[in-house]
Design a protein around this motif. Structure first.
Motif, PDB file in Angstrom:
ATOM      1  N   THR A   9       1.108  -1.332   0.097  1.00  0.00           N
ATOM      2  CA  THR A   9       0.066  -0.211   0.351  1.00  0.00           C
ATOM      3  C   THR A   9       0.582   1.219   0.146  1.00  0.00           C
ATOM      4  OG1 THR A   9      -0.076   0.099   2.782  1.00  0.00           O
ATOM      5  CG2 THR A   9      -1.464  -1.213   1.541  1.00  0.00           C
ATOM      6  N   ARG A  10       0.566   2.283  -0.091  1.00  0.00           N
ATOM      7  CA  ARG A  10       0.905   3.858  -0.517  1.00  0.00           C
ATOM      8  C   ARG A  10       0.113   4.804   0.424  1.00  0.00           C
ATOM      9  NH1 ARG A  10      -2.536   6.689  -2.565  1.00  0.00           N
ATOM     10  NH2 ARG A  10      -3.056   6.577  -4.998  1.00  0.00           N
ATOM     11  N   PHE A  11       0.757   5.614   0.657  1.00  0.00           N
ATOM     12  CA  PHE A  11       0.237   6.987   1.381  1.00  0.00           C
ATOM     13  C   PHE A  11       0.942   8.295   0.321  1.00  0.00           C
ATOM     14  CE2 PHE A  11       0.100  10.813   4.179  1.00  0.00           C
ATOM     15  CZ  PHE A  11      -0.874  11.288   4.539  1.00  0.00           C
ATOM     16  N   ALA A  12       0.078   9.362  -0.534  1.00  0.00           N
ATOM     17  CA  ALA A  12       0.656  10.127  -1.670  1.00  0.00           C
ATOM     18  C   ALA A  12      -0.126  10.992  -1.001  1.00  0.00           C
ATOM     19  CB  ALA A  12       0.003   9.236  -2.679  1.00  0.00           C
ATOM     20  N   PRO A  13       0.911  11.956  -0.192  1.00  0.00           N
ATOM     21  CA  PRO A  13       0.450  12.773   0.019  1.00  0.00           C
ATOM     22  C   PRO A  13       1.266  14.497  -0.509  1.00  0.00           C
ATOM     23  CG  PRO A  13       1.471  12.667   1.479  1.00  0.00           C
ATOM     24  CD  PRO A  13       1.565  11.548   0.626  1.00  0.00           C
ATOM     25  N   SER A  14       0.607  15.607  -1.217  1.00  0.00           N
ATOM     26  CA  SER A  14       0.662  16.406  -1.595  1.00  0.00           C
ATOM     27  C   SER A  14       1.545  18.058  -0.124  1.00  0.00           C
ATOM     28  CB  SER A  14      -0.186  17.264  -2.333  1.00  0.00           C
ATOM     29  OG  SER A  14      -0.295  16.055  -3.163  1.00  0.00           O
ATOM     30  N   PRO A  15       3.065  18.102  -0.794  1.00  0.00           N
ATOM     31  CA  PRO A  15       2.891  18.979   0.068  1.00  0.00           C
ATOM     32  C   PRO A  15       2.876  20.657  -0.268  1.00  0.00           C
ATOM     33  CG  PRO A  15       4.822  18.287  -1.567  1.00  0.00           C
ATOM     34  CD  PRO A  15       3.637  17.936  -1.905  1.00  0.00           C
ATOM     35  N   ILE A  43       5.652  11.162  -2.521  1.00  0.00           N
ATOM     36  CA  ILE A  43       5.377  13.008  -2.749  1.00  0.00           C
ATOM     37  C   ILE A  43       4.489  13.152  -4.041  1.00  0.00           C
ATOM     38  CG2 ILE A  43       6.232  14.834  -2.308  1.00  0.00           C
ATOM     39  CD1 ILE A  43       6.669  13.368   0.404  1.00  0.00           C
ATOM     40  N   GLU A  44       3.609  13.525  -3.804  1.00  0.00           N
ATOM     41  CA  GLU A  44       3.014  14.644  -5.125  1.00  0.00           C
ATOM     42  C   GLU A  44       3.011  15.702  -5.339  1.00  0.00           C
ATOM     43  OE1 GLU A  44      -0.884  11.901  -4.617  1.00  0.00           O
ATOM     44  OE2 GLU A  44       0.640  10.281  -5.678  1.00  0.00           O
ATOM     45  N   ASP A  45       4.649  16.277  -5.872  1.00  0.00           N
ATOM     46  CA  ASP A  45       4.302  17.452  -6.063  1.00  0.00           C
ATOM     47  C   ASP A  45       4.820  17.937  -7.690  1.00  0.00           C
ATOM     48  OD1 ASP A  45       6.590  15.559  -6.835  1.00  0.00           O
ATOM     49  OD2 ASP A  45       8.090  16.419  -5.517  1.00  0.00           O
ATOM     50  N   SER A 194      -1.583  15.289 -14.814  1.00  0.00           N
ATOM     51  CA  SER A 194      -3.006  16.169 -14.273  1.00  0.00           C
ATOM     52  C   SER A 194      -2.143  14.982 -12.785  1.00  0.00           C
ATOM     53  CB  SER A 194      -3.720  15.336 -14.392  1.00  0.00           C
ATOM     54  OG  SER A 194      -3.504  14.117 -15.274  1.00  0.00           O
ATOM     55  N   TYR A 195      -3.247  15.142 -11.571  1.00  0.00           N
ATOM     56  CA  TYR A 195      -3.186  14.080 -10.398  1.00  0.00           C
ATOM     57  C   TYR A 195      -3.182  12.056 -10.920  1.00  0.00           C
ATOM     58  CZ  TYR A 195      -5.858  11.301  -7.108  1.00  0.00           C
ATOM     59  OH  TYR A 195      -6.449  10.314  -6.669  1.00  0.00           O
ATOM     60  N   HIS A 196      -4.236  12.410 -12.073  1.00  0.00           N
ATOM     61  CA  HIS A 196      -4.971  11.990 -12.548  1.00  0.00           C
ATOM     62  C   HIS A 196      -3.970  10.493 -13.437  1.00  0.00           C
ATOM     63  CE1 HIS A 196      -8.887  12.333 -11.672  1.00  0.00           C
ATOM     64  NE2 HIS A 196      -9.273  13.679 -12.528  1.00  0.00           N
ATOM     65  N   SER A 198      -1.172  10.984 -13.578  1.00  0.00           N
ATOM     66  CA  SER A 198       0.455  10.394 -12.685  1.00  0.00           C
ATOM     67  C   SER A 198       0.306   9.616 -11.368  1.00  0.00           C
ATOM     68  CB  SER A 198       0.812  11.681 -11.461  1.00  0.00           C
ATOM     69  OG  SER A 198       1.347  12.471 -12.672  1.00  0.00           O
ATOM     70  N   VAL A 199      -1.048   9.175 -11.026  1.00  0.00           N
ATOM     71  CA  VAL A 199      -1.635   8.622  -9.183  1.00  0.00           C
ATOM     72  C   VAL A 199      -1.154   7.111 -10.401  1.00  0.00           C
ATOM     73  CG1 VAL A 199      -3.943   8.743  -9.936  1.00  0.00           C
ATOM     74  CG2 VAL A 199      -2.544   8.697  -8.513  1.00  0.00           C
ATOM     75  N   VAL A 200      -1.920   6.666 -12.029  1.00  0.00           N
ATOM     76  CA  VAL A 200      -1.683   5.865 -12.473  1.00  0.00           C
ATOM     77  C   VAL A 200      -1.004   5.378 -12.058  1.00  0.00           C
ATOM     78  CG1 VAL A 200      -3.056   4.877 -14.377  1.00  0.00           C
ATOM     79  CG2 VAL A 200      -4.762   5.820 -13.287  1.00  0.00           C
ATOM     80  N   ALA A 212      -5.140   2.416  -0.259  1.00  0.00           N
ATOM     81  CA  ALA A 212      -6.716   3.652   0.379  1.00  0.00           C
ATOM     82  C   ALA A 212      -6.104   4.479   0.253  1.00  0.00           C
ATOM     83  CB  ALA A 212      -5.913   2.633   2.001  1.00  0.00           C
ATOM     84  N   ARG A 213      -7.680   5.552   0.063  1.00  0.00           N
ATOM     85  CA  ARG A 213      -7.884   6.821   0.404  1.00  0.00           C
ATOM     86  C   ARG A 213      -9.372   7.554   0.004  1.00  0.00           C
ATOM     87  NH1 ARG A 213      -6.444   7.183  -6.261  1.00  0.00           N
ATOM     88  NH2 ARG A 213      -8.622   6.111  -6.936  1.00  0.00           N
ATOM     89  N   GLY A 214      -9.148   8.249   0.731  1.00  0.00           N
ATOM     90  CA  GLY A 214     -10.677   8.983   1.432  1.00  0.00           C
ATOM     91  C   GLY A 214     -11.214   9.048   0.396  1.00  0.00           C
ATOM     92  N   ASP A 216     -13.746  10.708  -0.972  1.00  0.00           N
ATOM     93  CA  ASP A 216     -14.346  12.034  -1.658  1.00  0.00           C
ATOM     94  C   ASP A 216     -13.304  11.212  -2.985  1.00  0.00           C
ATOM     95  OD1 ASP A 216     -11.581  12.001  -0.925  1.00  0.00           O
ATOM     96  OD2 ASP A 216     -10.911  14.310  -0.579  1.00  0.00           O
ATOM     97  N   LEU A 217     -12.292  10.126  -3.156  1.00  0.00           N
ATOM     98  CA  LEU A 217     -12.039  10.425  -4.520  1.00  0.00           C
ATOM     99  C   LEU A 217     -12.879   9.072  -5.480  1.00  0.00           C
ATOM    100  CD1 LEU A 217      -8.068  10.656  -3.000  1.00  0.00           C
ATOM    101  CD2 LEU A 217      -9.526  11.863  -5.125  1.00  0.00           C
ATOM    102  N   PHE A 218     -13.684   8.493  -4.849  1.00  0.00           N
ATOM    103  CA  PHE A 218     -14.388   7.471  -4.855  1.00  0.00           C
ATOM    104  C   PHE A 218     -14.625   7.395  -6.843  1.00  0.00           C
ATOM    105  CE2 PHE A 218     -17.535   4.651  -6.583  1.00  0.00           C
ATOM    106  CZ  PHE A 218     -17.212   3.325  -5.519  1.00  0.00           C
TER     107      PHE A 218
END
Ligand code: GLU
Length: 280
Positions: A9-15, A43-45, A194-196, A198-200, A212-214, A216-218
């Motif tokens: 799994t990962r956690f991917a915050p934006s600073p 790090i989503e920068d 874009s976020y979309h 890059s995240v993929v 695992a994420r909020g 709101d991103l469903f």
């Protein structure tokens, strides 16, 4: 982890601000779902204007204070711009992208034309009315964004159905995508991605099995699944978790410094207190 299978799994915050209770919850949930040693950090920068090195430092400090340890190396999106460019080129060759010069105002006025009916919102705001659809990528001009031609994307799929697992299997068909999500932006103005997109690419490159994420991103996950299909990447499992809200029921935002982990730590709270506050 089920039946000896390893779960990464990962956690991917934006600073772009200090982490708050909502981030703590998300990071703790992700870490708890990982097999030992399989929790990663990214790090989503990509938004160079809003990301700040001091916020990145604060992310490491806050997560360590929460008692989390992550596998090295940390992935940084700003170092992966070429990979995003290559993927955009690939999608362009597939014929599923087009350049778009519409401003928010242009989109609003196109949508308020009487025959169009009430504007519908998708995960990225107003659903794009398709004004620039049909423009060729070779006409890409400075200041344009690049959009996904969702209809053409579905034409390339063997079936007209997207699916992903989040507890149970969720499905969405072509019509649902076109009316509820539409031609989203894959490369933002001046950003090259874009976020979309890059995240993929990053979840695939990091070998993530469970995102695992909020909650709101469903809806955004449908965009990610469609991109995974186009780019021939595996779809991970998802866990869209509950959101942590303030006393008024509003979602916490990064602007909300009063609830930042740093502030709470300064008030003498412990990592255990944070877990209790988010009911973990
Ligand atoms: N950088 C995104 C955020 O902070 C990550 C979302 C995700 O986990 O996919 O909201």
């Amino acid at each position: 982890m089920a039946g000896g299978r390893v779960t990464r799994t990962r956690f991917a915050p934006s600073p772009t601000g200090l982490l708050h209770l909502g981030h703590a919850f998300s990071a703790l949930v992700s870490a708890a779902e990982a097999s030992p040693g399989q929790f990663l950090l990214r790090i989503e920068d990509i938004d160079r204007d809003r990301c700040k090195p001091e916020f990145e430092d604060a992310i490491f400090e806050d997560l360590a204070w929460l008692g989390l340890a992550w596998r090295q190396p940390v992935m940084r999106q700003s170092e992966r711009m070429e990979i995003y460019q290559d993927a955009l080129g690939y999608l362009g060759d597939l014929g599923v992208t087009y350049p778009c010069s519409c401003t928010r105002g242009d989109i609003k006025s196109a949508l308020s034309a009487p025959q169009e009916g009430a504007p519908v919102h998708g995960p990225d705001g107003l659903i794009y009315p398709g004004t620039c659809r049909g423009r060729a990528m070779r006409d890409l001009r400075e200041g344009d964004v690049i959009r996904l031609d969702a209809g053409r994307a579905f034409d390339l799929l063997r079936d007209n159905m997207l699916s992903f697992r989040d507890g149970r299997v969720h499905v969405l068909g072509r019509d649902g995508f076109l009316t509820g999500i539409g031609d989203v932006i894959l490369a933002r103005r001046g950003m090259g991605t874009s976020y979309h997109l890059s995240v993929v690419l990053d979840d695939a490159a990091q070998g993530i099995d469970l995102v695992a994420r909020g909650q709101d991103l469903f809806e955004s996950t449908w965009i990610h699944v469609l991109l995974q299909r186009l780019l021939d990447l595996e779809t991970p499992d998802y866990h869209h978790h509950r959101l942590i809200r303030d006393e008024d029921g509003k979602r916490l935002a990064k602007r909300d410094d009063a609830r930042s982990l740093r502030e709470l730590r300064g008030q003498g709270m412990s990592a255990g207190d944070i877990r209790r506050m988010v009911e973990l």
